[in-house]
Motif scaffolding. Structure first.
Motif: not given
Length: 121
Positions: A33, A38, A59
């Motif tokens: 992160e 993400a 992702e």
């Protein structure tokens, strides 16, 4: 963040084997992160046997997060004279007295990502 993000497979988090898979997963997630990814945890396996901590979605791509010996580290071992406490040997070394040190390469535990490739690829 500036520059290009590291690929998730290149994110490695040095986490001791004694810290366990839960801590390894936490550290890897924090690093991913922080790198700008993400990440969604799809399933956790921290209490199950083996080195898999979880399956995550980064992702759109799935990765297994593992915790096993992965990082190469140079370790020094000091030969302690018979009858002497280790702390006494270390104290002498800090005062500049030589002591026999043997350096070796070892693998240290780390959390790392492995892509989940579908069968047939």
């Amino acid at each position: 963040m500036t520059g290009e993000r590291p690929d998730p497979v290149n994110i490695q988090a040095a986490v001791s084997g004694s810290d366990g898979k839960e801590r390894a997963l936490e550290v890897w997630l924090w690093r991913a992160e922080r790198a700008g990814w993400a990440v969604t945890v799809q399933s956790r396996a921290v209490s199950e046997p083996g080195d898999v901590c979880a399956v995550v979605l980064v992702e759109g791509l799935r990765y297994r997060i593992r915790h096993s010996p992965r990082l190469r580290r140079r370790m020094g071992y000091v030969e302690v004279p018979a009858g002497e406490h280790f702390a006494a040997t270390v104290a002498r070394m800090t005062m500049g007295e030589p002591a026999p040190v043997e350096y070796v390469w070892e693998f240290q535990h780390a959390a790392w990502a492995e892509p989940v490739i579908a069968d047939g690829w």
